[in-house]
Structure formats: C-alpha cells, structure tokens
Design a protein around this motif. Structure first.
Motif, PDB file in Angstrom:
ATOM      1  N   ALA A  55      -3.456  -2.735   1.807  1.00  0.00           N
ATOM      2  CA  ALA A  55      -4.250  -1.945   0.876  1.00  0.00           C
ATOM      3  C   ALA A  55      -3.349  -1.355  -0.196  1.00  0.00           C
ATOM      4  O   ALA A  55      -3.745  -1.204  -1.336  1.00  0.00           O
ATOM      5  CB  ALA A  55      -4.975  -0.833   1.619  1.00  0.00           C
ATOM      6  N   TYR A 106      -4.561   1.719   7.443  1.00  0.00           N
ATOM      7  CA  TYR A 106      -3.802   2.921   7.075  1.00  0.00           C
ATOM      8  C   TYR A 106      -2.685   3.129   8.088  1.00  0.00           C
ATOM      9  O   TYR A 106      -2.902   3.013   9.286  1.00  0.00           O
ATOM     10  CB  TYR A 106      -4.723   4.142   7.066  1.00  0.00           C
ATOM     11  CG  TYR A 106      -3.970   5.437   6.950  1.00  0.00           C
ATOM     12  CD1 TYR A 106      -3.408   5.814   5.736  1.00  0.00           C
ATOM     13  CD2 TYR A 106      -3.775   6.260   8.044  1.00  0.00           C
ATOM     14  CE1 TYR A 106      -2.701   6.983   5.611  1.00  0.00           C
ATOM     15  CE2 TYR A 106      -3.073   7.444   7.932  1.00  0.00           C
ATOM     16  CZ  TYR A 106      -2.537   7.800   6.711  1.00  0.00           C
ATOM     17  OH  TYR A 106      -1.829   8.964   6.593  1.00  0.00           O
ATOM     18  N   GLY A 133      -3.454  -4.219   6.351  1.00  0.00           N
ATOM     19  CA  GLY A 133      -4.512  -3.590   5.579  1.00  0.00           C
ATOM     20  C   GLY A 133      -4.961  -2.269   6.152  1.00  0.00           C
ATOM     21  O   GLY A 133      -5.762  -1.577   5.557  1.00  0.00           O
ATOM     22  N   ARG A 186     -11.266  -0.910  -0.138  1.00  0.00           N
ATOM     23  CA  ARG A 186     -10.830  -0.410   1.165  1.00  0.00           C
ATOM     24  C   ARG A 186     -11.988   0.376   1.754  1.00  0.00           C
ATOM     25  O   ARG A 186     -12.524   1.290   1.138  1.00  0.00           O
ATOM     26  CB  ARG A 186      -9.587   0.460   1.022  1.00  0.00           C
ATOM     27  CG  ARG A 186      -8.914   0.752   2.353  1.00  0.00           C
ATOM     28  CD  ARG A 186      -7.491   1.249   2.180  1.00  0.00           C
ATOM     29  NE  ARG A 186      -7.372   2.352   1.270  1.00  0.00           N
ATOM     30  CZ  ARG A 186      -7.392   3.633   1.624  1.00  0.00           C
ATOM     31  NH1 ARG A 186      -7.505   3.968   2.886  1.00  0.00           N
ATOM     32  NH2 ARG A 186      -7.277   4.568   0.724  1.00  0.00           N
ATOM     33  N   THR A 234      -8.860  -3.464   3.914  1.00  0.00           N
ATOM     34  CA  THR A 234      -9.261  -4.017   2.630  1.00  0.00           C
ATOM     35  C   THR A 234     -10.194  -5.180   2.918  1.00  0.00           C
ATOM     36  O   THR A 234      -9.817  -6.125   3.606  1.00  0.00           O
ATOM     37  CB  THR A 234      -8.028  -4.505   1.843  1.00  0.00           C
ATOM     38  OG1 THR A 234      -7.142  -3.408   1.665  1.00  0.00           O
ATOM     39  CG2 THR A 234      -8.429  -5.047   0.499  1.00  0.00           C
TER      40      THR A 234
END
Length: 117
Positions: A72, A81, A79, A31, A17
């Motif tokens: 995110a 994944y 932030g 993002r 992000t």
C-alpha cells in the motif's frame, strides 16, 4: 493479482490494497479501511470504504475483488498495515533538572504587579 468473489470478503482484507469493478464499469483500486454487508431490496450488498480518501463503492453478490500484490505504501513488504518496529536500542531522555522548590497551590499563582489589587 489474486481474484476472489465479494462473498469471500472478511476482516482479514482490512488494510489491503484491492481493486474492484464498480457498477458503472470503472476499475478502482484503493486500500480497504472497512466494509459493511447489508441487504437492499432483499439482495446482499457490500459497501467498501477507502482508507486513503473519504470514498466508498457498493458491490452486489457475484462481484469480483482483486488483491493487488504490491504494498500500500512503497517500502512495506506486503499490502497489509505494518506497525512501526521498535528502535534497536533504547532511547533515553536527558536527566531531569531538579525541581525549583516544594510545589503547592500558591506556586501556580503569579503574584500581582505592585499597586494592582
């Protein structure tokens, strides 16, 4: 929040992000899905693409990007994944029913109704 120059952008930023100041003076946060580095009129240009919506912004050399120190998605620790974690115990399926009989090409064909040719 950590601020850095657009020149420091690399593949490690994908999925983070971030927040940027756009050329029109707006501040946007999104993002990062991907980015492209190119040139326009001999000047370096970065095109940043959002992961959440079909949206992009273009930044020139010297632009600042900020890493937002929050997940995110709520509940994620960073932030970046995070792939889903495996189940703590194995998941098993119920036992399969026995096959109705030997399979052959004719077993896939439904016989025609009586009197139909």
């Amino acid at each position: 929040m950590t601020e850095t120059s657009i020149e420091d952008l690399d593949l490690n930023w994908i999925g983070m992000t971030i927040e940027v100041d756009t050329p029109d003076g707006s501040q946007v946060g999104f993002r990062l899905a991907r980015y492209e580095k190119t040139t326009r009129d001999g000047e370096p240009l970065w095109i940043l693409f959002s992961a959440d919506h079909p949206w992009r912004t273009e930044l020139t050399a010297g632009a600042k990007i900020r890493w937002v120190h929050r997940p995110a998605d709520p509940g994620w620790p960073t932030g970046h994944y995070q792939p889903p974690q495996p189940y703590p115990t194995p998941v098993t399926a119920p036992p399969a029913a026995p096959a109705p009989g030997p399979l052959n090409p004719n077993s896939w064909v439904t016989p025609p109704a009586p009197g139909v040719r």
